[in-house]
Design an enzyme around this catalytic site. Structure first.
Site, PDB file in Angstrom:
ATOM      1  N   HIS A  47      10.651  22.997  -7.295  1.00 51.49           N
ATOM      2  CA  HIS A  47      10.813  22.930  -5.838  1.00 51.49           C
ATOM      3  C   HIS A  47      12.277  22.718  -5.494  1.00 51.49           C
ATOM      4  CE1 HIS A  47      10.621  18.721  -6.944  1.00 51.49           C
ATOM      5  NE2 HIS A  47      10.844  18.308  -5.718  1.00 51.49           N
ATOM      6  N   ASP A  51      17.436  17.167  -6.681  1.00 51.54           N
ATOM      7  CA  ASP A  51      17.401  16.573  -8.025  1.00 51.54           C
ATOM      8  C   ASP A  51      16.687  17.461  -9.035  1.00 51.54           C
ATOM      9  OD1 ASP A  51      15.131  15.953  -6.485  1.00 51.54           O
ATOM     10  OD2 ASP A  51      14.610  14.235  -7.737  1.00 51.54           O
ATOM     11  N   HIS A 127       3.501  18.034  -2.536  1.00 56.71           N
ATOM     12  CA  HIS A 127       4.753  17.302  -2.361  1.00 56.71           C
ATOM     13  C   HIS A 127       5.260  17.582  -0.953  1.00 56.71           C
ATOM     14  CE1 HIS A 127       8.078  15.064  -3.822  1.00 56.71           C
ATOM     15  NE2 HIS A 127       8.928  16.049  -3.948  1.00 56.71           N
TER      16      HIS A 127
END
Ligand SMILES: [Zn+2]
Length: 288
Positions: A47, A51, A127
């Site tokens: 995604h 990070d 998410h």
């Protein structure tokens, strides 16, 4: 933080190197751990939170400096293609190797890569952005022949070819060569499932069932259950519950919040539910 960098995993299958997610400074860390990034042929991005992919531009640029010519394919969500293309357009970068993009979709189990020895699938995670996990499944290769059987009998070449592919063979005289009698049993197939980042989601079971190794995020501990839910992350205990219900063989915990300096309590929490849990450590290798 605390000696930990963002997520990037290199999965080696034979001579193939696959990269899953590419956190900041990936290529520098890979160099420190003596990982040959030049061998990476396919990159999978779960995604578009930074990070998980801020190391990509650095890695792709370092390939230019290294005069890479072998093609590279990146699998990732909508928008990644544009981000990279725009970046290189404004930096006037011309890559010396072909770069392909394949858009991933979080709508079910999707086959991304089909090799003779393994397959890579994406599957949906829950998410704050469209996110997918990845499943790497080994495929059966050719069967190996039982040497003594070959020495005892004259086995025609056509029969060997058929038997190695798992098919019985009948010659012109009607003599039958059975796979079971002439070849060794196939070894069990291995699989690796990667789940980061995701809220606790029992529906994952259908995609990752019986995996030999499950990597599941455990950003928090269970005393931060509400925070985990609010940020669409999981706790170590929840990761262990997913591992248990999915009947995986081993659980690898990761994606720890920087609030935890010592990670042992997360491991202890997971072990109360699923004993075969381990902590992922930067630079470590896990054999399947
Ligand atoms: Zn995220």
């Amino acid at each position: 933080m605390h000696g930990r960098h963002h997520t990037a995993q290199v999965v080696r299958f034979g001579q193939d190197f696959l990269l899953i997610d590419c956190g900041e400074a990936m290529q520098l860390q890979a160099r420190a751990f003596k990982i040959k990034v030049s061998k990476i042929s396919n990159i999978f991005i779960s995604h578009l939170h930074g990070d998980h992919y801020y190391g990509l531009i650095g890695l792709l640029s370092s390939y230019s400096l290294g005069k890479r010519t072998t093609p590279l394919t990146i699998f990732g969500p909508k928008g990644l293609d544009e981000i990279i293309t725009t970046n290189f357009r404004y930096s006037n970068t011309k890559l010396p190797y072909p770069l392909n993009f394949v858009e991933t979709h979080d709508d079910g189990l999707n086959l991304l890569l089909d090799n003779p020895r393994y397959e890579v699938y994406s599957f949906p995670l829950k998410h704050r952005l469209p996110t997918t996990g990845f499943l790497i499944k080994e495929k059966h290769g050719l069967r190996s022949m039982i040497k003594e059987k070959l020495q005892q009998n004259e086995v025609p070449l056509a029969a060997i070819q058929s038997l190695r592919q798992g098919m019985d063979y009948k010659d012109d005289t009607g003599k039958l060569y059975k796979v079971k009698a002439y070849t060794h049993p196939l070894p069990p197939l291995r699989s690796y499932a990667y789940c980061s980042d995701t809220i606790y989601n029992p529906n994952l079971k259908q995609f990752i069932k019986n995996a030999d190794l499950l990597y599941h995020e455990s950003t928090f501990m269970d005393d931060n259950l509400e925070r985990a839910a609010a940020t669409f992350h999981s706790t170590a205990k929840q990761a262990a519950e997913i591992a248990k219900m999915s009947q995986v063989k081993k659980l690898l915990l990761g994606h720890f919040s920087s609030r935890y300096i010592n990670l042992e309590p997360l491991l202890e929490e997971a072990k109360t539910i699923f004993d075969n849990s381990i902590l992922s450590e930067e630079g470590s290798t896990y054999a399947i």
